[in-house]
Structure formats: structure tokens, C-alpha cells
Write a protein that holds these residues in place. Structure first.
Motif, PDB file in Angstrom:
ATOM      1  N   SER A   4       0.754  -1.242   0.120  1.00  0.00           N
ATOM      2  CA  SER A   4      -0.032  -0.162  -0.153  1.00  0.00           C
ATOM      3  C   SER A   4       0.935   1.162  -0.008  1.00  0.00           C
ATOM      4  N   ILE A   5       0.385   2.275  -0.472  1.00  0.00           N
ATOM      5  CA  ILE A   5       1.060   3.677  -0.482  1.00  0.00           C
ATOM      6  C   ILE A   5       0.476   4.304   0.402  1.00  0.00           C
ATOM      7  N   ARG A   6       1.187   4.837   1.728  1.00  0.00           N
ATOM      8  CA  ARG A   6       0.333   5.557   2.797  1.00  0.00           C
ATOM      9  C   ARG A   6       1.283   6.475   3.237  1.00  0.00           C
ATOM     10  N   LEU A   7       0.763   7.230   4.244  1.00  0.00           N
ATOM     11  CA  LEU A   7       1.571   8.272   5.152  1.00  0.00           C
ATOM     12  C   LEU A   7       2.150   7.587   6.310  1.00  0.00           C
ATOM     13  N   ASN A   8       3.444   8.045   6.544  1.00  0.00           N
ATOM     14  CA  ASN A   8       4.226   7.573   7.786  1.00  0.00           C
ATOM     15  C   ASN A   8       4.711   8.714   8.518  1.00  0.00           C
ATOM     16  N   ARG A   9       4.008   8.831   9.725  1.00  0.00           N
ATOM     17  CA  ARG A   9       4.117   9.939  10.517  1.00  0.00           C
ATOM     18  C   ARG A   9       5.610  10.298  11.148  1.00  0.00           C
ATOM     19  N   LYS A  10       5.871  11.533  10.911  1.00  0.00           N
ATOM     20  CA  LYS A  10       7.258  12.021  11.519  1.00  0.00           C
ATOM     21  C   LYS A  10       6.891  13.205  12.397  1.00  0.00           C
ATOM     22  N   GLY A  11       7.922  13.901  12.940  1.00  0.00           N
ATOM     23  CA  GLY A  11       7.757  14.983  13.668  1.00  0.00           C
ATOM     24  C   GLY A  11       7.369  14.814  15.093  1.00  0.00           C
ATOM     25  N   THR A  12       7.087  16.023  15.844  1.00  0.00           N
ATOM     26  CA  THR A  12       6.765  15.913  17.312  1.00  0.00           C
ATOM     27  C   THR A  12       5.484  16.258  17.491  1.00  0.00           C
ATOM     28  N   LYS A  13       4.943  16.281  18.818  1.00  0.00           N
ATOM     29  CA  LYS A  13       3.778  16.570  19.164  1.00  0.00           C
ATOM     30  C   LYS A  13       3.258  17.832  18.767  1.00  0.00           C
ATOM     31  N   ASP A  14       2.178  18.134  18.057  1.00  0.00           N
ATOM     32  CA  ASP A  14       1.661  19.358  17.411  1.00  0.00           C
ATOM     33  C   ASP A  14       2.429  19.827  16.166  1.00  0.00           C
ATOM     34  N   ARG A  15       3.466  19.111  15.809  1.00  0.00           N
ATOM     35  CA  ARG A  15       4.072  19.605  14.619  1.00  0.00           C
ATOM     36  C   ARG A  15       4.276  18.216  13.644  1.00  0.00           C
ATOM     37  N   PRO A  16       3.381  17.809  13.006  1.00  0.00           N
ATOM     38  CA  PRO A  16       3.092  16.591  12.230  1.00  0.00           C
ATOM     39  C   PRO A  16       4.069  16.853  10.918  1.00  0.00           C
ATOM     40  N   TYR A  17       4.624  15.592  10.295  1.00  0.00           N
ATOM     41  CA  TYR A  17       5.261  15.743   9.163  1.00  0.00           C
ATOM     42  C   TYR A  17       5.280  14.279   8.837  1.00  0.00           C
ATOM     43  N   TYR A  18       4.942  14.177   7.408  1.00  0.00           N
ATOM     44  CA  TYR A  18       4.710  12.764   6.839  1.00  0.00           C
ATOM     45  C   TYR A  18       5.707  12.542   5.752  1.00  0.00           C
ATOM     46  N   LYS A  19       5.862  11.241   5.467  1.00  0.00           N
ATOM     47  CA  LYS A  19       6.519  10.711   4.398  1.00  0.00           C
ATOM     48  C   LYS A  19       5.489   9.934   3.673  1.00  0.00           C
ATOM     49  N   ILE A  20       5.481   9.962   2.263  1.00  0.00           N
ATOM     50  CA  ILE A  20       4.628   9.338   1.568  1.00  0.00           C
ATOM     51  C   ILE A  20       5.540   7.906   1.216  1.00  0.00           C
ATOM     52  N   VAL A  21       4.859   6.841   1.607  1.00  0.00           N
ATOM     53  CA  VAL A  21       5.652   5.766   1.341  1.00  0.00           C
ATOM     54  C   VAL A  21       5.036   4.503   0.821  1.00  0.00           C
ATOM     55  N   ALA A  22       5.863   3.224   0.168  1.00  0.00           N
ATOM     56  CA  ALA A  22       5.333   2.164  -0.237  1.00  0.00           C
ATOM     57  C   ALA A  22       5.673   1.303   1.022  1.00  0.00           C
TER      58      ALA A  22
END
Length: 84
Positions: A4-22
Motif C-alpha cells: 500500500s502507498i500511505r503516510l508515515n508520520r514523523k515530527g513531534t507533538k503538534d508538529r506533524p510531518y509525513y513521508k509518503i511511502v510504499a
């Protein structure tokens, strides 16, 4: 193996950042992924994501299923690429 191709959450609390990954669909959300396709920063205004359409097309051709959010990002990236 179902990919599946989905979001992988990174970052800290209240500062989300996502990688789009397979990723293998059986893996957890933030687990190990196969390949990174792009990034998404929801805190930015305007175009807040980048995605490599060539890699996304490769994964879609072999049967990977994108999440709803990633699917909308791919559609937006395709329309932006067509206009440019």
C-alpha cells in the motif's frame, strides 16, 4: 505481499510531518517501509506536498493500493504536471 502507498508520520507533538511511502500493508503505520515516494507537511500553506510520480506509477503498475489521502495527492500532482 500486498503493498500500500500511505503516510508515515514523523515530527513531534503538534508538529506533524509525513513521508509518503510504499509499505507492506501488514506493517504498522510508522513501521519499516520499502521505498519513500515523497513528503507532506500539513502545516504549510499552498502546495504542501512533493511526490515522485515516476516511482508512484511504478508501484501502482504492480498493484499497490494508495490510501484516500495519497490518492488525492497523486491526482493533484498529475494535474499540476499536466499544466506545466
Amino acid at each position: 505481499m500486498a503493498v500500500s502507498i500511505r503516510l508515515n508520520r514523523k515530527g513531534t507533538k503538534d508538529r506533524p510531518y509525513y513521508k509518503i511511502v510504499a509499505v507492506d500493508s501488514r506493517k504498522r503505520r510508522d513501521g519499516r517501509y520499502i521505498e519513500q515516494l515523497g513528503t507532506y507537511d500539513p502545516l504549510l500553506e499552498g502546495t504542501n506536498f512533493t511526490i515522485d510520480l515516476a516511482i508512484a506509477d511504478k508501484w501502482l503498475a504492480v498493484g499497490a493500493k494508495p490510501s484516500e489521502t495519497v490518492n488525492s495527492m497523486i491526482r493533484k500532482a498529475r494535474t499540476a504536471a499536466a499544466k506545466a
